[in-house]
Design an enzyme around this catalytic site. Structure first.
Site, PDB file in Angstrom:
ATOM      1  N   ASP A  46      51.838 126.873  47.734  1.00 31.73           N
ATOM      2  CA  ASP A  46      50.894 125.761  47.519  1.00 31.73           C
ATOM      3  C   ASP A  46      49.481 126.209  47.897  1.00 31.73           C
ATOM      4  O   ASP A  46      48.515 125.476  47.705  1.00 31.73           O
ATOM      5  CB  ASP A  46      51.331 124.484  48.254  1.00 31.73           C
ATOM      6  CG  ASP A  46      51.372 124.641  49.771  1.00 31.73           C
ATOM      7  OD1 ASP A  46      51.166 125.761  50.269  1.00 31.73           O
ATOM      8  OD2 ASP A  46      51.609 123.621  50.452  1.00 31.73           O
ATOM      9  N   SER A  47      49.358 127.456  48.392  1.00 33.48           N
ATOM     10  CA  SER A  47      48.038 128.064  48.592  1.00 33.48           C
ATOM     11  C   SER A  47      47.276 128.135  47.272  1.00 33.48           C
ATOM     12  O   SER A  47      46.063 128.351  47.261  1.00 33.48           O
ATOM     13  CB  SER A  47      48.167 129.467  49.199  1.00 33.48           C
ATOM     14  OG  SER A  47      49.091 130.249  48.466  1.00 33.48           O
ATOM     15  N   ASP A  85      57.107 126.615  46.315  1.00 31.83           N
ATOM     16  CA  ASP A  85      56.673 126.019  47.587  1.00 31.83           C
ATOM     17  C   ASP A  85      56.571 124.502  47.408  1.00 31.83           C
ATOM     18  O   ASP A  85      55.816 124.021  46.557  1.00 31.83           O
ATOM     19  CB  ASP A  85      55.290 126.607  47.929  1.00 31.83           C
ATOM     20  CG  ASP A  85      54.982 126.568  49.397  1.00 31.83           C
ATOM     21  OD1 ASP A  85      55.847 126.159  50.193  1.00 31.83           O
ATOM     22  OD2 ASP A  85      53.844 126.958  49.752  1.00 31.83           O
ATOM     23  N   LYS A 115      60.635 126.611  49.296  1.00 28.35           N
ATOM     24  CA  LYS A 115      60.209 126.746  50.694  1.00 28.35           C
ATOM     25  C   LYS A 115      59.709 125.396  51.182  1.00 28.35           C
ATOM     26  O   LYS A 115      59.015 124.694  50.437  1.00 28.35           O
ATOM     27  CB  LYS A 115      59.093 127.793  50.828  1.00 28.35           C
ATOM     28  CG  LYS A 115      58.550 127.893  52.247  1.00 28.35           C
ATOM     29  CD  LYS A 115      57.636 129.085  52.443  1.00 28.35           C
ATOM     30  CE  LYS A 115      56.207 128.863  52.021  1.00 28.35           C
ATOM     31  NZ  LYS A 115      55.524 127.733  52.695  1.00 28.35           N
ATOM     32  N   GLU A 117      57.830 123.495  54.714  1.00 27.79           N
ATOM     33  CA  GLU A 117      57.206 123.699  56.023  1.00 27.79           C
ATOM     34  C   GLU A 117      57.886 122.803  57.054  1.00 27.79           C
ATOM     35  O   GLU A 117      58.423 121.742  56.720  1.00 27.79           O
ATOM     36  CB  GLU A 117      55.705 123.371  55.932  1.00 27.79           C
ATOM     37  CG  GLU A 117      54.965 124.316  55.017  1.00 27.79           C
ATOM     38  CD  GLU A 117      53.442 124.132  55.052  1.00 27.79           C
ATOM     39  OE1 GLU A 117      52.927 123.343  55.867  1.00 27.79           O
ATOM     40  OE2 GLU A 117      52.782 124.804  54.237  1.00 27.79           O
ATOM     41  N   GLU A 184      54.274 131.916  60.543  1.00 30.92           N
ATOM     42  CA  GLU A 184      52.850 132.084  60.212  1.00 30.92           C
ATOM     43  C   GLU A 184      51.984 131.930  61.465  1.00 30.92           C
ATOM     44  O   GLU A 184      52.125 130.950  62.210  1.00 30.92           O
ATOM     45  CB  GLU A 184      52.432 131.062  59.141  1.00 30.92           C
ATOM     46  CG  GLU A 184      50.945 131.176  58.792  1.00 30.92           C
ATOM     47  CD  GLU A 184      50.538 130.524  57.485  1.00 30.92           C
ATOM     48  OE1 GLU A 184      51.408 130.014  56.756  1.00 30.92           O
ATOM     49  OE2 GLU A 184      49.318 130.519  57.199  1.00 30.92           O
TER      50      GLU A 184
HETATM   51  O1  KIV Z   1      51.372 128.788  50.249  1.00 33.60           O
HETATM   52  C1  KIV Z   1      51.473 129.951  50.661  1.00 33.60           C
HETATM   53  O2  KIV Z   1      50.919 130.903  50.112  1.00 33.60           O
HETATM   54  C2  KIV Z   1      52.312 130.168  51.836  1.00 33.60           C
HETATM   55  C3  KIV Z   1      52.301 131.528  52.455  1.00 33.60           C
HETATM   56  C4  KIV Z   1      51.048 131.714  53.209  1.00 33.60           C
HETATM   57  C5  KIV Z   1      53.497 131.771  53.296  1.00 33.60           C
HETATM   58  O3  KIV Z   1      52.930 129.258  52.301  1.00 33.60           O
END
Ligand code: KIV
Length: 261
Positions: A46-47, A85, A115, A117, A184
């Site tokens: 989600d970055s 994510d 993934k 969090e 992280e």
């Molecule tokens: O969104 C992302 O890129 C991440 C990584 C930094 C692990 O969660």
């Protein structure tokens, strides 16, 4: 064609002491390149809200955006495990909604895992998703979706109490069936203890060298963002400058009549 990497390969690598390599990608062309590089997994993070869409945080990434980008990545990746994510509020409200959203990453976007969090519901949601056939990677330490609570991207698990809390969260995810856990912005010693205490692999970002593997944001590795250089990242290229110089040369050649011939 090489065999697709699966979550079982993650465990095998951890058990054999082999490092696991993960990198983010957000579109088809980058997915082709990172898969050709032979990484084990591609995270559609989600970055992308920051790297691709220019926002300040990951908080406004939507499911629609994530599915759009994850679909493009899946079309480019043939070998690596593709991990979608789960964006902010796509898994916290109810486990049913979490299942619907996680399911979309697999059924619509072609990912093989998701993934999530850490949040109070993370272990329960992980167990529910895994039981329904969706492999889950956990994420503890600095969790960017909680950046407002943390007051920004700060190291977590520095003192014994907060280190013990991270270990407890990571173990809860492992017990819920997660196949790996991202650590992280965690001090290397804390990351080392968590890595030793878990049976599943830890994947570090800003967590030192002792994790079972590493994950990096592609834009940081490639030097694509001129004003953003996180301390934990290593830029292997300055792609921003290479692109700028190539496009400037093109524009100069058009203006001078050198291109096209
Ligand atoms: O969104 C992302 O890129 C991440 C990584 C930094 C692990 O969660």
């Amino acid at each position: 064609m090489d065999k697709r990497v699966t979550v079982l390969d993650f465990q095998k690598k951890r058990d054999q002491g082999e490092k696991i390599t993960v990198v983010t990608a957000y579109d088809y062309s980058m997915a082709l390149a990172v898969d050709a590089a032979g990484v084990d997994a591609v995270l559609v993070g989600d970055s992308l809200s920051m790297t691709m869409l220019g926002r300040e945080t990951t908080l406004s990434a939507t499911m629609a955006e994530m599915i759009h980008h994850a679909s493009a990545v899946s079309r480019g990746v043939r070998r690596a495990l593709v991990i979608g994510d789960m964006p902010f509020l796509s898994y916290q409200l109810s486990r049913e909604e979490a299942l619907e959203n996680a399911g979309a990453f697999l059924a619509e976007a072609g990912a093989q895992a998701v993934k999530i969090e850490w949040c109070p519901q993370a272990a329960e949601v992980t167990e529910f998703l895994v039981q329904n056939g969706i492999p889950v990677m956990g994420h503890v330490g600095f969790t960017p979706q909680q950046t407002n609570r943390f007051g920004g991207p700060h190291l977590q698990g520095k003192d014994p109490r907060s280190a013990a809390l991270l270990l407890k969260q990571a173990k809860a995810l492992q017990n819920a069936g997660a196949f790996s856990v991202v650590l992280e912005l965690v001090p290397p010693d804390t990351a080392k203890k968590i890595t030793k205490a878990l049976k599943i692999p830890t994947i570090g970002i800003g967590a030192g060298p002792h994790c079972g593997g590493q994950v990096q944001v592609l834009h940081d590795l490639l030097g694509l963002l001129p004003d953003f250089h996180p301390k934990h990242a290593k830029a292997y290229l300055n792609l921003h400058e290479s692109i700028r110089d190539a496009v400037k040369l093109y524009a100069d050649e058009v203006r001078s009549g050198k291109f096209p011939q």
